[in-house]
Design a protein around this motif. Structure first.
Motif, PDB file in Angstrom:
ATOM      1  N   LYS A  43       0.827  -1.204   0.000  1.00 55.81           N
ATOM      2  CA  LYS A  43       0.000   0.000   0.000  1.00 55.81           C
ATOM      3  C   LYS A  43       0.870   1.266   0.000  1.00 55.81           C
ATOM      4  N   LYS A 209     -10.289   4.912  -0.485  1.00 53.60           N
ATOM      5  CA  LYS A 209     -10.265   4.285   0.851  1.00 53.60           C
ATOM      6  C   LYS A 209     -11.644   3.917   1.375  1.00 53.60           C
ATOM      7  N   TYR A 212     -12.156   0.341   1.998  1.00 54.53           N
ATOM      8  CA  TYR A 212     -11.699  -0.162   3.300  1.00 54.53           C
ATOM      9  C   TYR A 212     -12.617   0.332   4.426  1.00 54.53           C
ATOM     10  N   LEU A 219      -8.808  -3.294  -0.801  1.00 54.03           N
ATOM     11  CA  LEU A 219      -8.205  -1.964  -0.994  1.00 54.03           C
ATOM     12  C   LEU A 219      -7.026  -2.010  -1.972  1.00 54.03           C
ATOM     13  N   TYR A 223      -6.631   0.194  -5.404  1.00 49.58           N
ATOM     14  CA  TYR A 223      -5.546   1.167  -5.599  1.00 49.58           C
ATOM     15  C   TYR A 223      -4.689   0.779  -6.816  1.00 49.58           C
TER      16      TYR A 223
END
Ligand code: 5GP
Length: 235
Positions: A43, A209, A212, A219, A223
């Motif tokens: 991430k 986000k 999430y 997530l 992304y």
């Protein structure tokens, strides 16, 4: 390197060069002022790559930021700034906190982009504040408040143009500003799916986000998909 500050998503280190800092993007994912917390490997890399591409795009658009260059998968070199303790939120479509505070439906387009200020203070829960509060707290003057709004709206225009190329709707986003060594108000922090709401224009699928926060999907997949679209749009 000396660690200067550790936040929820980034670590800031001192460098040997005055006025330059080293930012490391972490794999931590948090929501609800830290109530929900996970570590997701990769991430930090995604947000660093995405944020670097967006800062470069904004630079080409004539909008300066603290970003100097990407150093590695997870690190950036930035100019040091005296951070203004405001979260500046720009909204094009109602979603999130504004739908809990005011009678807006989620997904309702706003007549014109709306700029809101939140006071950056975890203990107080980052409250929404008015221009009068900003002045009373000596955070910014009238002229500086006007500059923050003008800059935020220009960034909104630039980002909408970019998201259009990806068939995404820029619902809202949060940015932070600092003052550089000349006292110039400059975009700082990061712009990534952590700090924006990004919806597919047709399917309304989320690439941010909220996936999430609301536990509606993976997530990292969201992304990664956004990063792929972004590379296609900026190259
Ligand atoms: P809301 O006020 O609806 O919670 O958030 C508005 C926009 O600002 C959303 O895109 C949200 O992701 C972003 N935002 C607001 N506060 C924060 C924050 O403390 N951290 C991050 N990463 N984004 C925020």
């Amino acid at each position: 390197m000396e660690l200067l500050y550790e936040g929820k998503a980034k670590r800031i280190y001192k460098t040997d060069t005055p006025n330059e800092l080293h930012v490391q993007y972490k794999d931590d994912v948090t929501a609800g002022n830290g109530e929900k917390h996970d570590i997701m490997e990769g991430k930090g890399r995604l947000n660093n790559e995405i944020s670097s591409l967006i800062f470069e795009y904004l630079h080409d658009f004539g909008i300066e930021s603290h970003f100097i260059k990407k150093l590695s998968d997870t690190e950036q070199l930035v100019r040091s700034m005296k951070i203004i303790p405001l979260e500046v939120v720009v909204r094009n479509v109602a979603a999130g906190s504004i739908t809990k505070r005011l009678p807006f439906e989620s997904g309702q387009p706003l007549n014109k982009p709306l700029v809101e200020f939140f006071y950056k203070d975890d203990a107080l829960g980052d409250p929404l504040i008015t221009d009068a509060h900003v002045k009373a707290l000596n955070i910014a003057s009238d002229v500086e408040i006007a500059a923050l709004k003008t800059k935020a709206l220009k960034i909104n225009e630039a980002l909408i143009e970019l998201m259009d190329k990806m068939n995404l709707q820029l619902v809202d986003f949060k940015i932070e500003f600092g003052k550089d060594d000349q006292g110039i108000i400059t975009l700082a922090d990061e712009i990534s799916p952590d700090t924006c709401r990004l919806w597919d224009k047709d399917t309304k699928e989320n690439f941010d986000k909220d996936v999430y926060r609301k536990s509606t999907g993976n997530l990292l997949d969201a992304y990664e998909a956004f990063y792929k679209k972004l590379k296609g749009a900026v190259l």
